[in-house]
Write a protein that holds these residues in place. Structure first.
Motif, mmCIF file in Angstrom:
data_model
loop_
_atom_site.group_PDB
_atom_site.id
_atom_site.type_symbol
_atom_site.label_atom_id
_atom_site.label_comp_id
_atom_site.label_asym_id
_atom_site.label_seq_id
_atom_site.Cartn_x
_atom_site.Cartn_y
_atom_site.Cartn_z
ATOM 1 N N SER A 129 5.632 0.932 -2.987
ATOM 2 C CA SER A 129 4.380 0.255 -3.353
ATOM 3 C C SER A 129 4.233 0.150 -4.870
ATOM 4 O O SER A 129 3.551 -0.748 -5.371
ATOM 5 C CB SER A 129 3.173 0.981 -2.762
ATOM 6 O OG SER A 129 3.004 2.242 -3.349
ATOM 7 N N GLU A 143 8.440 5.626 -3.422
ATOM 8 C CA GLU A 143 7.236 4.847 -3.130
ATOM 9 C C GLU A 143 7.431 3.379 -3.543
ATOM 10 O O GLU A 143 7.185 3.000 -4.686
ATOM 11 C CB GLU A 143 6.085 5.508 -3.907
ATOM 12 C CG GLU A 143 4.707 4.966 -3.663
ATOM 13 C CD GLU A 143 4.245 5.089 -2.224
ATOM 14 O OE1 GLU A 143 4.407 4.107 -1.486
ATOM 15 O OE2 GLU A 143 3.720 6.162 -1.848
ATOM 16 N N SER A 185 8.988 4.568 -9.060
ATOM 17 C CA SER A 185 9.021 4.307 -7.627
ATOM 18 C C SER A 185 10.165 5.080 -6.969
ATOM 19 O O SER A 185 10.047 5.523 -5.836
ATOM 20 C CB SER A 185 9.074 2.803 -7.352
ATOM 21 O OG SER A 185 10.357 2.391 -7.038
ATOM 22 N N GLN A 235 8.993 8.882 -6.804
ATOM 23 C CA GLN A 235 7.957 9.128 -5.785
ATOM 24 C C GLN A 235 8.369 8.605 -4.413
ATOM 25 O O GLN A 235 7.595 8.705 -3.479
ATOM 26 C CB GLN A 235 6.649 8.465 -6.211
ATOM 27 C CG GLN A 235 6.144 8.947 -7.557
ATOM 28 C CD GLN A 235 4.872 8.220 -7.996
ATOM 29 O OE1 GLN A 235 4.398 7.296 -7.337
ATOM 30 N NE2 GLN A 235 4.318 8.643 -9.121
ATOM 31 N N ASN A 270 0.837 -1.201 0.000
ATOM 32 C CA ASN A 270 0.000 0.000 0.000
ATOM 33 C C ASN A 270 0.865 1.242 0.000
ATOM 34 O O ASN A 270 1.983 1.217 0.507
ATOM 35 C CB ASN A 270 -0.880 0.025 1.249
ATOM 36 C CG ASN A 270 -1.880 -1.097 1.241
ATOM 37 O OD1 ASN A 270 -2.613 -1.280 0.279
ATOM 38 N ND2 ASN A 270 -1.876 -1.885 2.303
ATOM 39 N N GLU A 271 0.302 2.336 -0.516
ATOM 40 C CA GLU A 271 1.062 3.584 -0.485
ATOM 41 C C GLU A 271 1.467 3.855 0.952
ATOM 42 O O GLU A 271 0.686 3.670 1.878
ATOM 43 C CB GLU A 271 0.218 4.713 -1.057
ATOM 44 C CG GLU A 271 0.246 4.670 -2.575
ATOM 45 C CD GLU A 271 -0.927 5.376 -3.204
ATOM 46 O OE1 GLU A 271 -1.366 6.381 -2.641
ATOM 47 O OE2 GLU A 271 -1.394 4.898 -4.251
ATOM 48 N N ARG A 272 2.695 4.289 1.103
ATOM 49 C CA ARG A 272 3.258 4.340 2.451
ATOM 50 C C ARG A 272 2.517 5.264 3.408
ATOM 51 O O ARG A 272 2.551 5.079 4.617
ATOM 52 C CB ARG A 272 4.738 4.701 2.408
ATOM 53 C CG ARG A 272 5.041 6.002 1.744
ATOM 54 C CD ARG A 272 6.524 6.333 1.773
ATOM 55 N NE ARG A 272 6.877 7.212 0.685
ATOM 56 C CZ ARG A 272 6.555 8.498 0.633
ATOM 57 N NH1 ARG A 272 5.905 9.064 1.620
ATOM 58 N NH2 ARG A 272 6.893 9.227 -0.410
#
Ligand code: ARG
Length: 562
Positions: free
Chosen positions: A504, A502, A497, A500, A426-428
């Motif tokens: 996820s 990110e 990734s 961002q 999931n998005e952090r």
């Protein structure tokens, strides 16, 4: 084999220097519907320069462009749409992955540049919390992703090994502590003393004075205080090491808060010289009212330094020691204000590199919808949680595949992988619900599902005794093509990734690849003895390579048998 780039170059050659390749490249999109092809170039921005309607430009380009990787180009209103030649492209993609192997998707974009990542950073003499687990897992993945993107990553564990809490701990230990007990079970015992201090201090406020006294002693180099501090620190580090070993994570530096003790005077002096310090209730602060923020506390009334003072010294030290291009702080969102203040103060000090500091915040871990906190005295040790996950994984494997040889080793990969994947999928910034049973499901969005898909692809290759240099002639059916398009996207996914910060993005990617590969597996007879068998096996191999590498970036291992 960057098809966007190739498409841009094709377009460029027909524009006779009216635009730059890079500009064209940056405009290329993926069409919304796949019936509109694989690449789209909007012609609006050229209309002015060419003094033509965009529709007209698209039409003209579509008649001129002719490249082997394109089956055709079609003008769709103001867009020029490109359709891949599946035969050519699939062959190139599969070959490339089979040749580059784990280097597929690597980039040199960060080559020669350094990124520092401040993550994990637990506090000495306190249990390793769920929040620190998130920081550890996210930070490690970001470090791996940065390396894949070409950067040199420096992993820094900014240990919470200094501060007034050590005054409290020393006070409590001297009153109620027992050496053997601490040796036996350091974190539990030290935390118990810490909690005990707070309970007692409510009834006996003079304890607070005693704690302040001992912290002062510590800061001014008192032998006894320093011996105790050193011992608490060592014992805690031993405990943390067990967790890092389970997670297979290593750091380049354990320079924590205490490391900056002898580096703060200079910073305070510098703040004074730059006329940034002011007095507020006897404390020294940097006013940030103009920025609508509370003042940043630099020195307390009694002269004691603070968390922020140490972070200032740390940032300045790191910029000199590492010459970073970027510097990430992977710390819970509850510290957002702290980092905003920190960055602002550094900016006011005139450090232009302050712009390259980035707080990478994340949400909470919840248990049954509630924040998981180490309730008074009741400590859930993270090490036990991880071991429980490994144990559950072991039971799982024993029932599903009793024949498996190295069950224990695999159980560790699966149990640890489950925890990591559950965090990173999931998005952090979202909160996550901690539920071991959920994490260890074979089906659904779990690490195990991806690991299982990887093992399945390995098993197909074993069954076929697939050679290393499979010949590839290209695959054009829709199930293969779906998988190939995902494989093609891996380099972009890594870039995204990284940009961002990110992980996820990668977790979602390996899930998608697994799902579509499993569909492919269900629909296509991979081992059928026909002319395309070797191409299909090479595709399976590509999937195995990319799944393994994707998981590795997240910090998860991929067993070949499950
Ligand atoms: N030890 C801190 C905590 O547990 C986190 C430190 C994060 N890093 C930093 N440079 N402030 O809250």
């Amino acid at each position: 084999m960057n098809y966007r780039q190739q498409f841009a170059e094709e377009i460029y050659t027909h524009l006779q220097g009216l635009s730059e390749v890079d500009e064209i490249h940056s405009l290329i999109e993926e069409p919304k519907y796949n019936t509109h092809g694989d690449l789209a170039f909007p012609c609006f921005t050229l209309a002015k320069k060419l003094k033509k309607a965009p529709q007209q430009i698209a039409k003209e380009l579509s008649t001129k462009i002719d490249a082997p990787f394109l089956e055709k180009t079609v003008a769709e209103g103001p867009y020029l749409n490109g359709f891949f030649n599946k035969q050519v492209v699939s062959k190139q993609v599969i070959r490339r992955i089979n040749t580059e192997k784990e280097d597929y998707g690597s980039s040199s974009a960060g080559a020669g540049k350094i990124v520092t990542l401040d993550f994990s950073s637990p506090n000495i003499a306190k249990p390793f919390s769920m929040g620190h687990l998130r920081s550890t897992v996210i930070g490690n993945a970001l470090a791996n992703i940065s390396e894949k993107y070409g950067y040199k990553a420096i992993r820094i564990n900014h240990l919470g090994d200094w501060g007034t809490q050590f005054g409290k701990l020393i006070t409590a230990y001297k009153k109620w502590g027992l050496e053997e007990k601490v040796r036996e079970n350091p974190i539990k015992e030290l935390f118990y003393l810490y909690v005990m201090f707070h309970e007692q201090a409510e009834k006996h406020p003079h304890l607070e004075d005693e704690a302040r006294f001992w912290f002062k002693q510590l800061e001014s180099g008192n032998e006894e205080a320093n011996q105790l501090w050193k011992w608490f620190r060592e014992e805690s580090l031993k405990e943390f090491a067990k967790i890092y070993e389970l997670l297979d994570i290593a750091f380049d530096s354990y320079d924590g808060e205490a490391f900056y003790n002898d580096k703060m005077d200079k910073v305070v002096q510098e703040l004074k010289n730059k006329d940034l310090l002011s007095l507020s209730d006897g404390a020294e602060v940097v006013e940030l009212a103009a920025e609508n923020m509370p003042p940043c506390l630099i020195k307390k009334k009694d002269g004691a330094t603070l968390y922020a003072t140490r972070d200032l010294a740390a940032a300045i030290y790191r910029s000199r020691a590492y010459h970073f291009e970027k510097s990430f702080y992977i710390v819970g969102q509850e510290q957002r204000l702290h980092f905003e203040q920190l960055f602002l103060v550094l900016q006011k000090m005139g450090y232009d590199w302050a712009a390259s500091l980035k707080h990478v915040p994340f949400g909470f871990i919840l248990k049954d919808g509630k924040k998981m906190s180490t309730r008074k005295g009741k400590v859930v040790l993270l090490e036990d949680v991880i071991k429980e996950a490994i144990d559950l994984a072991y039971q799982n494997i024993k029932t599903k595949n009793p024949e498996l040889e190295n069950k224990e080793e695999v159980a560790k990969m699966v149990g640890v992988g489950a925890i990591i994947f559950h965090d990173l999928k999931n998005e952090r910034q979202n909160n996550i619900e901690f539920n071991l049973d959920e994490m260890l499901k074979f089906e659904g969005s779990t690490g195990l599902y991806v690991q299982y898909t990887h093992a399945r692809s390995c098993s197909i290759l074993r069954k076929a005794s697939a050679e290393n240099n499979l010949s590839v002639s290209g695959l054009t059916d829709s199930y293969s093509w779906t998988v190939i398009k995902i494989l093609m996207d891996f380099p972009n996914v890594i870039e995204k990734s990284f940009q961002q910060a990110e992980p996820s993005v990668i977790a979602k990617y390996v899930l998608k690849l697994s799902q579509d590969f499993n569909k492919y597996y269900g629909q296509v007879k991979i081992l059928a003895d026909d002319a395309e068998q070797s191409s299909r096996l090479a595709l399976v191999k590509s999937v195995a390579i990319v799944l393994k590498e994707g998981l590795k970036l997240l910090g998860i291992k991929a067993p070949e048998k499950l």
